[in-house]
Motif scaffolding. Structure first.
Motif, PDB file in Angstrom:
ATOM      1  N   SER A 297      37.061  92.285 -38.579  1.00  0.00           N
ATOM      2  CA  SER A 297      38.360  92.787 -39.024  1.00  0.00           C
ATOM      3  C   SER A 297      39.463  91.766 -38.818  1.00  0.00           C
ATOM      4  O   SER A 297      40.429  91.723 -39.574  1.00  0.00           O
ATOM      5  CB  SER A 297      38.693  94.083 -38.280  1.00  0.00           C
ATOM      6  OG  SER A 297      38.711  93.855 -36.877  1.00  0.00           O
ATOM      7  N   MET A 298      39.325  90.913 -37.788  1.00  0.00           N
ATOM      8  CA  MET A 298      40.326  89.891 -37.498  1.00  0.00           C
ATOM      9  C   MET A 298      39.631  88.680 -36.894  1.00  0.00           C
ATOM     10  O   MET A 298      38.464  88.746 -36.494  1.00  0.00           O
ATOM     11  CB  MET A 298      41.398  90.422 -36.526  1.00  0.00           C
ATOM     12  CG  MET A 298      42.298  91.490 -37.111  1.00  0.00           C
ATOM     13  SD  MET A 298      43.616  91.932 -35.979  1.00  0.00           S
ATOM     14  CE  MET A 298      44.521  90.378 -35.908  1.00  0.00           C
ATOM     15  N   GLY A 299      40.349  87.569 -36.828  1.00  0.00           N
ATOM     16  CA  GLY A 299      39.832  86.390 -36.181  1.00  0.00           C
ATOM     17  C   GLY A 299      40.149  86.400 -34.703  1.00  0.00           C
ATOM     18  O   GLY A 299      41.081  87.061 -34.240  1.00  0.00           O
ATOM     19  N   GLY A 300      39.354  85.682 -33.936  1.00  0.00           N
ATOM     20  CA  GLY A 300      39.571  85.611 -32.498  1.00  0.00           C
ATOM     21  C   GLY A 300      38.368  86.114 -31.730  1.00  0.00           C
ATOM     22  O   GLY A 300      37.516  86.842 -32.238  1.00  0.00           O
ATOM     23  N   THR A 348      22.443  78.430 -18.930  1.00  0.00           N
ATOM     24  CA  THR A 348      22.568  79.481 -17.926  1.00  0.00           C
ATOM     25  C   THR A 348      23.747  79.176 -17.002  1.00  0.00           C
ATOM     26  O   THR A 348      24.211  78.030 -16.914  1.00  0.00           O
ATOM     27  CB  THR A 348      21.280  79.594 -17.097  1.00  0.00           C
ATOM     28  OG1 THR A 348      21.021  78.331 -16.464  1.00  0.00           O
ATOM     29  CG2 THR A 348      20.103  79.969 -17.988  1.00  0.00           C
ATOM     30  N   ALA A 349      24.228  80.218 -16.334  1.00  0.00           N
ATOM     31  CA  ALA A 349      25.361  80.104 -15.411  1.00  0.00           C
ATOM     32  C   ALA A 349      26.586  79.503 -16.105  1.00  0.00           C
ATOM     33  O   ALA A 349      27.403  78.826 -15.474  1.00  0.00           O
ATOM     34  CB  ALA A 349      24.987  79.285 -14.174  1.00  0.00           C
ATOM     35  N   THR A 350      26.703  79.732 -17.398  1.00  0.00           N
ATOM     36  CA  THR A 350      27.781  79.151 -18.189  1.00  0.00           C
ATOM     37  C   THR A 350      28.225  80.156 -19.248  1.00  0.00           C
ATOM     38  O   THR A 350      27.400  80.883 -19.810  1.00  0.00           O
ATOM     39  CB  THR A 350      27.327  77.857 -18.877  1.00  0.00           C
ATOM     40  OG1 THR A 350      26.842  76.946 -17.900  1.00  0.00           O
ATOM     41  CG2 THR A 350      28.472  77.206 -19.646  1.00  0.00           C
ATOM     42  N   GLU A 351      29.512  80.195 -19.498  1.00  0.00           N
ATOM     43  CA  GLU A 351      30.029  80.981 -20.605  1.00  0.00           C
ATOM     44  C   GLU A 351      30.231  80.051 -21.802  1.00  0.00           C
ATOM     45  O   GLU A 351      31.017  79.099 -21.742  1.00  0.00           O
ATOM     46  CB  GLU A 351      31.349  81.666 -20.232  1.00  0.00           C
ATOM     47  CG  GLU A 351      31.907  82.515 -21.359  1.00  0.00           C
ATOM     48  CD  GLU A 351      33.237  83.152 -21.001  1.00  0.00           C
ATOM     49  OE1 GLU A 351      33.566  84.205 -21.576  1.00  0.00           O
ATOM     50  OE2 GLU A 351      33.958  82.588 -20.159  1.00  0.00           O
ATOM     51  N   THR A 352      29.514  80.332 -22.861  1.00  0.00           N
ATOM     52  CA  THR A 352      29.572  79.511 -24.072  1.00  0.00           C
ATOM     53  C   THR A 352      30.297  80.292 -25.151  1.00  0.00           C
ATOM     54  O   THR A 352      29.876  81.392 -25.526  1.00  0.00           O
ATOM     55  CB  THR A 352      28.164  79.146 -24.555  1.00  0.00           C
ATOM     56  OG1 THR A 352      27.443  78.500 -23.507  1.00  0.00           O
ATOM     57  CG2 THR A 352      28.229  78.220 -25.757  1.00  0.00           C
ATOM     58  N   THR A 353      31.400  79.743 -25.626  1.00  0.00           N
ATOM     59  CA  THR A 353      32.150  80.359 -26.723  1.00  0.00           C
ATOM     60  C   THR A 353      32.043  79.462 -27.947  1.00  0.00           C
ATOM     61  O   THR A 353      32.193  78.237 -27.849  1.00  0.00           O
ATOM     62  CB  THR A 353      33.623  80.566 -26.353  1.00  0.00           C
ATOM     63  OG1 THR A 353      34.194  79.313 -25.982  1.00  0.00           O
ATOM     64  CG2 THR A 353      33.747  81.538 -25.188  1.00  0.00           C
ATOM     65  N   TYR A 507      34.823  84.425 -35.449  1.00  0.00           N
ATOM     66  CA  TYR A 507      35.557  83.676 -36.471  1.00  0.00           C
ATOM     67  C   TYR A 507      36.871  83.184 -35.877  1.00  0.00           C
ATOM     68  O   TYR A 507      37.622  83.963 -35.265  1.00  0.00           O
ATOM     69  CB  TYR A 507      35.849  84.549 -37.687  1.00  0.00           C
ATOM     70  CG  TYR A 507      34.711  84.628 -38.683  1.00  0.00           C
ATOM     71  CD1 TYR A 507      34.294  83.503 -39.370  1.00  0.00           C
ATOM     72  CD2 TYR A 507      34.070  85.836 -38.939  1.00  0.00           C
ATOM     73  CE1 TYR A 507      33.260  83.561 -40.284  1.00  0.00           C
ATOM     74  CE2 TYR A 507      33.035  85.912 -39.863  1.00  0.00           C
ATOM     75  CZ  TYR A 507      32.631  84.771 -40.527  1.00  0.00           C
ATOM     76  OH  TYR A 507      31.603  84.837 -41.432  1.00  0.00           O
ATOM     77  N   GLN A 508      37.158  81.903 -36.066  1.00  0.00           N
ATOM     78  CA  GLN A 508      38.441  81.391 -35.614  1.00  0.00           C
ATOM     79  C   GLN A 508      39.587  82.001 -36.404  1.00  0.00           C
ATOM     80  O   GLN A 508      40.653  82.284 -35.860  1.00  0.00           O
ATOM     81  CB  GLN A 508      38.466  79.868 -35.738  1.00  0.00           C
ATOM     82  CG  GLN A 508      37.497  79.172 -34.791  1.00  0.00           C
ATOM     83  CD  GLN A 508      37.508  77.673 -34.966  1.00  0.00           C
ATOM     84  OE1 GLN A 508      37.895  77.160 -36.026  1.00  0.00           O
ATOM     85  NE2 GLN A 508      37.067  76.948 -33.950  1.00  0.00           N
ATOM     86  N   ASP A 509      39.380  82.184 -37.690  1.00  0.00           N
ATOM     87  CA  ASP A 509      40.312  82.898 -38.558  1.00  0.00           C
ATOM     88  C   ASP A 509      39.512  83.427 -39.735  1.00  0.00           C
ATOM     89  O   ASP A 509      38.331  83.121 -39.886  1.00  0.00           O
ATOM     90  CB  ASP A 509      41.473  81.999 -39.022  1.00  0.00           C
ATOM     91  CG  ASP A 509      40.988  80.679 -39.591  1.00  0.00           C
ATOM     92  OD1 ASP A 509      40.096  80.714 -40.472  1.00  0.00           O
ATOM     93  OD2 ASP A 509      41.468  79.617 -39.166  1.00  0.00           O
ATOM     94  N   LEU A 510      40.141  84.214 -40.558  1.00  0.00           N
ATOM     95  CA  LEU A 510      39.462  84.816 -41.698  1.00  0.00           C
ATOM     96  C   LEU A 510      39.681  84.028 -42.976  1.00  0.00           C
ATOM     97  O   LEU A 510      39.643  84.579 -44.077  1.00  0.00           O
ATOM     98  CB  LEU A 510      39.915  86.267 -41.879  1.00  0.00           C
ATOM     99  CG  LEU A 510      39.594  87.203 -40.716  1.00  0.00           C
ATOM    100  CD1 LEU A 510      39.986  88.640 -41.059  1.00  0.00           C
ATOM    101  CD2 LEU A 510      38.122  87.146 -40.348  1.00  0.00           C
ATOM    102  N   ASN A 511      39.940  82.743 -42.855  1.00  0.00           N
ATOM    103  CA  ASN A 511      40.087  81.877 -44.016  1.00  0.00           C
ATOM    104  C   ASN A 511      38.707  81.356 -44.435  1.00  0.00           C
ATOM    105  O   ASN A 511      38.008  80.731 -43.629  1.00  0.00           O
ATOM    106  CB  ASN A 511      41.004  80.702 -43.706  1.00  0.00           C
ATOM    107  CG  ASN A 511      42.436  81.144 -43.474  1.00  0.00           C
ATOM    108  OD1 ASN A 511      42.866  82.159 -44.011  1.00  0.00           O
ATOM    109  ND2 ASN A 511      43.165  80.397 -42.658  1.00  0.00           N
TER     110      ASN A 511
END
Length: 651
Positions: A297-300, A348-353, A507-511
């Motif tokens: 619905s949105m980016g982020g 492991t033991a890591t947050e991956t975005t 999604y970084q943005d919806l473009n």
């Protein structure tokens, strides 16, 4: 030349040219130059003086050459494309995300199939480096296997010296040195440098031809052991039923601890099982098999997918996997996930975005490019039952050649109907056949790279990855305690941070960026450009082109044909005349009578015929009628004037 012939020639020369009915090509071309709208041709004939004629001939030929050159450029540019990039803002379909544990099967579940292989691997490590892993021995809890079974099938060597095909090797198990003849293939470089005992390899021979052998060498014993182990491992997996392999892998409830998408909670029901030959049980989020696809619905990050995965590092196979974590792949719902080639590792033991940006590309098909729309025009059978891609074609082509050359299919690719996977029991020479075939494939000798073509349309997600330590020192204790309590029914131990991996993908943005190809020129533009070039250089239109085609092809052909016909008729008449002259003359006897001078007597009266046979009088001149005086017609002066004018023109 007589005056009559002069008159005929002058009148014929001054008569108008008869156009397409001209008797010669010269007269046809002369008529065309006088009547055409192309100014250069007319000036060649009408110009006075030889210099001007040659100048106009040069200018006309130059203009014709420029027209051909420019028109050729226009034709070549007709099949070129222009790229248009558009950016649209819209609600985007969330892509399919396939997630796999790097460890395909729980070691405790598959160890019964790997008992002999693990024992041979430990023996090789002990003989090479004196290494003994006692904890692994206690953990396996297996019966005593048959010693050296896999080492006998594929022995490991230390390569000490190489002299062409002459090798000096030391068997790892027996420690005996021996000489052998075999080709050397180094798996990590183009050349082999032998100067120590770090060159480790294994020997493969064709069972049908013992002299056809190859020694595969590695600069590190780690790589040699892993490659040797993986070959036997795939051979064992090929004999295990699919249902048992799925049961030995991780279920969705075991793999995913927490799940959120677009701010709402999700669970294992949102994931579809996908069994991968190398990574075991993988799971695809937002798969087309689930029916209702999800949109962002949105980016982020808050509107994407966030999962915490249980990696269970204690169940990893120590010889197959040397890294811990997960592997993910973002792809279209209709694409096959080649996660082994395109996947991204999650620690492991890591947050991956991971931030995504969607790009949709559409290319022009033939004749603008060599891409294919759906793969139906590519002579390779799609074994994956997914939308055609270049990678699917390559893997399908290799599997086809594998079945044709080796009699069986490789384990990491789908099988055609009625075929079998390779294994030692039924196909003892498959490993050596596979290595030779894979070498030809890499060197592009199988023809797969030239046969397969790129797809005309595809989607691509550009990923931006960032890492952070997770969980933090202050939150580690309470988070791990709560997760251990929540997973109490599934595990029987306290979790550590190395058992978990945190993933966020959004999604970084919806473009959405669209890249499309369009023809650079249409047929209307091409014809208009042709007309412009003709008018610029030759001052003519397309009608003049049709006129040129008619004169130089149609009319010229008929003129030449008429000339040939007249020559043929003349030749035929001459032949008939010659045949008539060569025919024999049959003498006819003369009738006796008064006309025969032999029969005349002295007393017979003379007749007219007999008078013709009388001897003529010598030196007698018979008066004749004088010829007419043509000078009295007063035409000679006019001819003299015409002759002088024509001579001036020729000069």
């Amino acid at each position: 030349m007589s005056n009559g012939k002069k008159l005929t020639r002058k009148l014929k020369k001054n008569l108008p040219v008869t156009g397409p009915q001209a008797p010669t090509l010269y007269e046809l071309m002369q008529w065309y130059c006088f009547t055409t709208n192309t100014h250069g041709c007319r000036r060649i004939v009408a110009s006075k003086g030889r210099l001007r004629k040659w100048i106009w001939i040069g200018l006309t030929l130059t203009a014709v050459g420029l027209v051909f050159w420019q028109c050729a450029l226009l034709l070549m540019s007709y099949y070129s494309v222009s790229v248009a990039i558009t950016v649209t803002f819209q609600k985007l379909l969330f892509p399919a995300v396939t997630i796999c544990n790097l460890n395909p099967y729980r070691y405790s579940a598959i160890k019964s199939h790997l008992t002999t292989l693990d024992a041979d691997t430990e023996k090789a490590l002990k003989d090479l480096y004196g290494f003994v892993e006692t904890t692994i021995r206690r953990r396996r809890e297996a019966d005593s296997p048959e010693d050296g079974l896999y080492l006998k099938k594929m022995p490991l060597f230390n390569l000490e010296s190489v002299n062409g095909d002459e090798l000096v090797v030391k068997d790892i198990t027996s420690k005996k040195r021996s000489r052998m003849r075999a080709r050397v293939m180094h798996k990590e470089a183009n050349s082999v440098s032998v100067g120590g005992e770090n060159i480790v390899g294994f020997k493969l021979c064709d069972p049908q031809n013992s002299s056809d052998c190859t020694v595969f060498t590695f600069s590190s014993g780690i790589n040699a052991i892993q490659e040797w182990y993986r070959l036997h491992y795939m051979n064992i997996l090929a004999t295990i039923p699919m249902a048992e392999k799925i049961a030995m892998g991780y279920s969705a409830d075991e793999l995913f601890v927490t799940c959120f998408f677009d701010g709402l909670s999700c669970d294992s029901r949102n994931f579809t099982l996908f069994h991968h030959s190398l990574y075991g049980n993988c799971y695809t989020f937002n798969s087309v098999e689930r029916g209702n696809l999800l949109f962002s619905s949105m980016g982020g990050m808050e509107y994407g997918l966030k999962v915490v995965m249980y990696i269970d590092e204690s169940e990893y196979n120590p010889y197959l996997i040397t890294s811990a974590g997960a592997k993910i792949l973002v792809h279209d719902q209709d694409d096959y996930p080649f996660i082994e080639d395109l996947g991204t590792d999650i620690e492991t033991a890591t947050e991956t975005t991971i931030g995504m940006q969607l790009t949709e590309s559409v290319k022009m098909s033939s004749p603008y490019s060599d891409c294919t729309i759906d793969g139906s025009d590519v002579p390779v059978n799609n074994l994956y039952n997914k939308k055609y891609t270049f990678q699917i074609c390559l893997h399908s082509c290799f599997q086809r050649e594998m079945i044709r050359s080796c009699g069986c299919g490789h384990y990491d690719q789908p099988l055609p109907a009625g075929e079998k996977y390779c294994n030692y029991m039924e196909f003892p020479s498959w490993i050596y056949c596979y290595f030779k075939l894979n070498k030809r494939f890499v060197q592009e000798q199988l023809g797969c790279q030239s046969t397969c073509r790129q797809s005309c349309s595809f989607k691509e997600w550009t990923l931006t990855r960032s890492l952070a330590k997770w969980p933090s020192v202050s939150s580690e204790e309470w988070m791990l305690r709560i997760l251990t309590w929540e997973l109490g029914n599934k595990i029987n131990k306290n979790l550590t941070k190395h058992d978990l991996a945190n993933l966020g993908i959004f999604y970084q943005d919806l473009n959405m960026r669209s890249i499309s190809e369009n023809p650079a020129n249409s047929i209307v533009t091409l014809l208009a450009n042709f007309g412009g070039q003709l008018g610029l250089w030759l001052s003519c239109s397309m009608v003049c082109v049709f006129e040129i085609v008619e004169i130089f092809l149609v009319d010229s052909f008929w003129v030449v044909l008429r000339q040939r016909w007249h020559k043929l008729c003349k030749w035929w008449k001459n032949r008939r005349a010659n045949q008539a002259q060569e025919s024999p003359n049959i003498p006819v006897p003369a009738m006796a009578g008064h006309d025969n001078p032999i029969c005349l007597g002295d007393e017979d009266p003379p007749t007219f015929n007999t008078a013709l046979h009388l001897p003529q009088v010598q030196n007698s001149q018979v008066p004749r009628t004088p010829p007419p005086n043509y000078n009295t017609l007063r035409i000679q002066e006019a001819f003299n004037e015409v002759d002088s004018d024509s001579e001036d023109e020729h000069l």
